[in-house]
Design an enzyme around this catalytic site. Structure first.
Site, PDB file in Angstrom:
ATOM      1  CD  GLU A 283      -4.767   8.437 -18.445  1.00 52.04           C
ATOM      2  OE1 GLU A 283      -4.755   9.086 -19.509  1.00 52.04           O
ATOM      3  OE2 GLU A 283      -3.727   8.195 -17.775  1.00 52.04           O
ATOM      4  CD  GLU A 284     -11.583   8.679 -14.158  1.00 50.42           C
ATOM      5  OE1 GLU A 284     -12.673   8.562 -13.634  1.00 50.42           O
ATOM      6  OE2 GLU A 284     -10.547   8.922 -13.527  1.00 50.42           O
TER       7      GLU A 284
END
Ligand code: NAG
Ligand code: NAG
Ligand code: NAG
Ligand code: NAG
Ligand code: NAG
Ligand code: NAG
Length: 569
Positions: free
Chosen positions: A476-477
């Site tokens: 996600e990062e």
């Protein structure tokens, strides 16, 4: 009281009566007499007279011919020996008894003019024993030639235009005129170098054809010869041409007027000449250039003549040759000139060519852009390294899919083909996530740190939504990182393993990258042939990779390195 009224009534009746008498009465007599002309034509041949009054020739006029003092108009029946045809009165032929005064009445809506012609039919004894009868000859039957000059005689034949006049022959003292000094041209006989011997009785004989009938018309002309011009020495004035040049394109048709003013009753020969030869004689074979028929207008104190020259087709040989209009002793010429090159056309042509060239260059550039860039990089490949603090040429990010075949293909491309082509063949250094991170390193850290050491980010995409969930889930990062990268100015290379039809299902960051950088689509199969740096797909990838300034660092890679950059074409 009563009688007064009665007288007034009678008076008004009288006035009305008088008025109607005037309006119904002899209109011809109330017309304005404008001229009286004398005509002395020969009997036994056709004679025609046109009723013209210059100020009235335009507009709708009504012309009627009468024989004075007869009040019945001349017949308009074409079969009649004497009849009116348009404005003309025709005698076909003229008889001795036709002498008399003829009146032509010109009726306009608000004007009325009348012209009188005093016609004296003469029995001219052409070549006969006695020629004493010709005492009162009109001007046209008495002509003058000037000694020592080139001069001309005119055969005055006035007939309606629709009538055909031809075969004009000239006679002098009953013998047909022949010889070098004479040229017969339509209505004229030009006489070169006039001498005293040229005086005498001339005649022009013409054939007239009308309504299938043929007539002969013979005009005798009494010619006197004189040393100096009698018309006050006034010479004809050529208004145009003015020794000027005329621009004309080869192959075009050209008509040039010669406009002349001359005194009344002049006998000047007017003609067009080239190289001192009559135009009609010079071009007698081709008839390409011809002299027009002379047109004239009579004014009070002078005559105005217009005579054109027609070039059916202008040829190169006509340029620079003076075409001279002669009127008696006066002459003026024009010269044909090639038109200046049309700068506007050149400009437009030039612009068109330039546009074409530019379009071609743009086309070539678009088609061969990649080859050109790759060739340029290899040809001007700088050995020196510019240190930018980066360790890798590209960071490779790819999804881990759960589908067997897809997973296999992604792995083949990322773990086998990418290193083979970009690292081994082209000498780039890649950081492949899942291959190159240090063991035990935190995933987020690994991405964050290593990505900063790379010059490009390669993302491999598969169209499967599931796989992106995975990619999404996994990092996600990571997506946030892309954004940072994009802000850092690191370029992203998107590689679609299969055609992705619908990007809206992709994460927004991917959509953004696709919009900004576009995507490359994997076009090979998974065989050995697809591992060559020279294929179209790999050329595109290499094009998006940084220009290689870093020689392969590992000795291992160096050994296997293939000079792919030199094979751009
Ligand atoms: C005859 O007269 C009419 C008008 O009056 C004129 O339009 C025409 O040109 C004349 N014809 C000739 C041959 O002079
Ligand atoms: C008409 O002309 C003849 C000679 O041509 C002359 O004798 C006669 O007087 C003239 N008539 C008029 C009315 O002018
Ligand atoms: C010559 O005269 C004719 C008739 O009046 C006129 O139409 C024409 O424009 C004139 N040409 C030149 C070159 O003056
Ligand atoms: C012009 O005429 C002369 C003779 O008068 C002749 O020698 C010359 O060749 C002619 N020029 C042309 C171009 O016809
Ligand atoms: C040139 O002259 C001819 C008569 O010879 C005439 O029919 C024609 O209309 C003239 N052309 C021009 C343009 O004046
Ligand atoms: C034009 O040239 C002729 C010779 O061909 C000359 O006689 C005449 O005076 C010249 N006219 C003008 C206006 O220059």
């Amino acid at each position: 009281m009563e009688g007064k009224e009665c007288r007034a009534g009678m008076l008004s009746l009288l006035v009305v009566g008088a008025c109607s008498a005037v309006s119904l009465g002899i209109r011809a007599d109330s017309c304005k007499d404008v001229s009286m002309q004398n005509e002395t034509p020969s009997v036994d041949q056709p004679f025609a007279f046109n009723c013209t009054y210059p100020p009235l020739t335009s507009g709708k006029v009504h012309v009627t011919w009468y024989k004075y003092p007869n009040r019945t108009p001349i017949s308009k029946n074409m079969q009649s020996r004497i009849h009116q045809y348009r404005n003309w009165i025709l005698f076909l032929p003229l008889a001795l008894g036709d002498s008399g005064i003829y009146q032509c009445v010109i009726n306009d809506t608000n004007m009325c003019h009348s012209i009188h012609v005093n016609l004296t039919a003469l029995k001219k004894q052409w070549c006969g024993p006695s020629r004493k009868g010709q005492l009162d000859l009109a001007d046209e039957y008495k002509q003058i030639l000037y000694v020592g000059k080139d001069d001309s005689l005119t055969c005055h034949l006035n007939f309606p235009k629709s009538w055909n006049l031809d075969l004009i022959e000239w006679y002098k003292d009953c013998k047909e005129i022949k010889g070098e000094r004479y040229t017969s041209l339509r209505m004229k006989l030009s006489v070169k170098n006039v001498s005293v011997e040229d005086r005498g009785n001339y005649a022009c004989l013409a054939r007239l054809t009308h309504a299938g009938k043929q007539y002969s018309v013979l005009n005798s002309i009494m010619v006197t010869v004189t040393e100096k011009p009698v018309f006050g020495g006034r010479i004809p004035k050529i208004i145009y041409p003015k020794n000027n040049s005329i621009e004309v394109k080869p192959g075009s048709t050209l008509i040039v007027d010669c406009n002349i003013t001359d005194t009344m009753g002049n006998t000047n020969l007017r003609c067009w000449r080239v190289n001192n030869t009559l135009v009609d004689v010079y071009y007698s074979e081709s008839k390409r250039i011809r002299e027009g028929i002379e047109n004239y207008t009579y004014f009070q104190d002078h005559n105005f003549y217009t005579m054109n020259i027609t070039f059916l087709e202008v040829k190169m040989e006509d340029y620079g040759l003076p075409f001279t209009c002669h009127a008696g002793v006066s002459a003026a010429y024009f010269i044909l000139k090639l038109p200046d090159p049309d700068f506007q056309a050149y400009l437009i042509g030039g612009l068109l060519i330039l546009t074409c060239v530019m379009a071609t260059i743009v086309c070539i550039h678009n088609i061969f852009k990649i080859d050109i860039v790759l060739w340029y990089r290899s040809a001007f490949h700088s050995a020196g390294t510019t240190e930018d603090g980066k360790l890798y040429d590209a960071y490779v990010l790819y999804p881990k899919t759960q589908r067997e075949i897809q997973s296999h293909n992604v792995d083949t491309l990322v773990l086998k083909f990418l290193p083979e082509v970009l690292e081994r063949q082209c000498g780039y250094r890649l950081f492949i996530f899942g291959r190159d991170e240090f063991p035990g390193q935190a995933v987020a850290n690994a991405i964050d740190e290593n990505i900063k050491l790379c010059r490009r980010l390669i993302i491999v995409l598969v169209p499967d939504l599931l796989s992106f969930d995975l990619l999404n889930n996994m990092s996600e990062e990571q997506i946030a990182v892309y954004n940072a990268l994009i802000q850092d100015g690191i370029k992203v290379i998107l590689i679609e393993l299969e055609k992705i039809k619908d990007y809206t299902v992709m994460p927004e960051s991917i959509q953004y990258i696709k919009q900004k950088y576009g995507a490359l689509q994997w076009s090979g199969d998974f065989t050995e042939q697809s591992q060559c740096a020279k294929t179209k797909f790999w050329k595109k990838v290499r094009y998006h990779m940084p220009p290689k300034r870093y020689p392969p660092s590992s000795p291992n890679q160096l050994l296997k390195h293939m000079p792919c950059d030199l094979t751009a074409g």
